[in-house]
Scaffold this motif. Structure first.
Motif, short mmCIF file in Angstrom:
data_model
loop_
_atom_site.label_atom_id
_atom_site.label_comp_id
_atom_site.label_asym_id
_atom_site.label_seq_id
_atom_site.Cartn_x
_atom_site.Cartn_y
_atom_site.Cartn_z
N PRO A 25 19.44 22.83 -11.69
CA PRO A 25 20.75 23.44 -11.90
C PRO A 25 20.59 24.95 -12.03
N GLY A 26 21.58 25.69 -11.57
CA GLY A 26 21.49 27.14 -11.66
C GLY A 26 22.85 27.80 -11.66
N LEU A 27 22.85 29.10 -11.89
CA LEU A 27 24.10 29.85 -11.90
C LEU A 27 24.46 30.36 -10.51
N SER A 28 23.46 30.69 -9.69
CA SER A 28 23.77 31.25 -8.38
C SER A 28 24.45 30.22 -7.50
N ARG A 29 25.09 30.72 -6.46
CA ARG A 29 25.86 29.88 -5.54
C ARG A 29 26.91 29.06 -6.29
N ALA A 30 27.60 29.76 -7.18
CA ALA A 30 28.70 29.16 -7.95
C ALA A 30 28.25 27.97 -8.80
N GLY A 31 27.09 28.11 -9.41
CA GLY A 31 26.60 27.06 -10.29
C GLY A 31 26.02 25.87 -9.56
N ALA A 32 25.44 26.11 -8.39
CA ALA A 32 24.91 25.02 -7.56
C ALA A 32 23.69 24.37 -8.19
N THR A 33 23.56 23.09 -7.96
CA THR A 33 22.33 22.36 -8.27
C THR A 33 21.57 22.23 -6.96
N ARG A 34 20.31 22.61 -7.00
CA ARG A 34 19.45 22.54 -5.82
C ARG A 34 18.55 21.31 -5.91
N LEU A 35 18.27 20.76 -4.78
CA LEU A 35 17.27 19.71 -4.67
C LEU A 35 16.00 20.37 -4.14
N GLN A 36 14.96 20.40 -4.95
CA GLN A 36 13.66 20.93 -4.52
C GLN A 36 12.81 19.76 -4.05
N VAL A 37 12.30 19.85 -2.83
CA VAL A 37 11.47 18.80 -2.25
C VAL A 37 10.04 19.35 -2.18
N GLU A 38 9.12 18.64 -2.76
CA GLU A 38 7.73 19.09 -2.82
C GLU A 38 6.77 17.96 -2.46
N GLY A 39 5.58 18.34 -2.06
CA GLY A 39 4.48 17.38 -1.90
C GLY A 39 4.77 16.27 -0.91
N VAL A 40 5.43 16.58 0.19
CA VAL A 40 5.74 15.57 1.19
C VAL A 40 4.45 15.21 1.94
N ARG A 41 4.08 13.95 1.89
CA ARG A 41 2.89 13.50 2.59
C ARG A 41 3.12 12.10 3.14
N ALA A 51 0.85 -1.20 0.00
CA ALA A 51 0.00 0.00 0.00
C ALA A 51 0.88 1.24 0.00
N VAL A 52 0.48 2.26 -0.76
CA VAL A 52 1.21 3.53 -0.79
C VAL A 52 0.89 4.28 0.49
N VAL A 53 1.93 4.57 1.28
CA VAL A 53 1.73 5.24 2.58
C VAL A 53 2.41 6.60 2.66
N ALA A 54 3.22 6.95 1.66
CA ALA A 54 3.89 8.25 1.67
C ALA A 54 4.33 8.60 0.26
N THR A 55 4.59 9.89 0.08
CA THR A 55 5.05 10.37 -1.22
C THR A 55 5.85 11.64 -1.04
N LEU A 56 6.61 11.97 -2.04
CA LEU A 56 7.22 13.28 -2.20
C LEU A 56 7.72 13.37 -3.63
N GLN A 57 7.99 14.58 -4.06
CA GLN A 57 8.55 14.80 -5.38
C GLN A 57 9.88 15.50 -5.22
N LEU A 58 10.88 15.00 -5.90
CA LEU A 58 12.22 15.58 -5.89
C LEU A 58 12.53 16.13 -7.28
N THR A 59 13.08 17.33 -7.31
CA THR A 59 13.45 17.96 -8.57
C THR A 59 14.85 18.52 -8.44
N LEU A 60 15.69 18.23 -9.41
CA LEU A 60 17.03 18.79 -9.47
C LEU A 60 16.98 20.06 -10.31
#
Length: 162
Positions: free
Chosen positions: A84-100, A73-82
């Motif tokens: 990439p960007g120029l700020s912070r010396a070209g940092a790639t951010r991990l965006q965490v969304e929809g945590v349930r 059974a599905v009991v949890a979820t989240l969405q992860l998105t990478l």
């Protein structure tokens, strides 16, 4: 069933982290609807969610997760998105969304284990910063994230486009 991305053992139960499948969409939407805010903003027509799922699933920068218990059974979820960007010396951010986490699975460490795994996944995929937002009407969620070391450093803003 596919091989899990990870296994989480936060306590007496064991959970498997999987890339979500189209067949999971009804369970994922049920998780999104399972709180006072979700009940008012999430719809009942699955069509838009299935369309969104297809877009997310085909874009390799995104990972939509379905966490399953030993009964499958599905009991949890989240969405992860990478992001990439120029700020912070070209940092790639991990965006965490929809945590349930399903109501009956809360309080036993699953959410903490899932977020710990998510941060490690982001790091393994080149992210140097993880970020998420939580609605100001969810103070318990904010306290939860703060207990895990997340820090409120910015003010998030939204602008509806439709």
């Amino acid at each position: 069933m596919t091989t899990p991305l990870a296994t989480l053992d936060p306590g007496p139960r064991r959970y498997a982290v999987h890339r979500a499948r189209r067949a999971d969409v009804p369970a994922l939407v049920a998780l999104l609807r399972d709180d006072p805010l979700g009940r008012t903003r999430e719809g009942v027509d699955l069509g838009p969610y299935e369309t969104a799922f297809e877009a997310v699933d085909r874009d390799l920068a995104h990972l939509l997760v379905a966490v399953r218990d030993t009964d499958d059974a599905v009991v949890a979820t989240l969405q992860l998105t990478l992001l990439p960007g120029l700020s912070r010396a070209g940092a790639t951010r991990l965006q965490v969304e929809g945590v349930r986490v399903r109501a009956d699975a809360r309080g036993a460490g699953l959410g903490a284990a899932l977020l710990t795994w998510a941060v490690a996944w982001g790091r393994d995929h080149g992210a140097t910063l993880a970020q998420l937002t939580t609605d100001e009407q969810r103070p318990a969620a904010r306290r939860f994230y703060e207990r895990l070391g997340w820090v409120a450093t910015h003010t998030g803003m939204k602008l509806p486009l439709v």
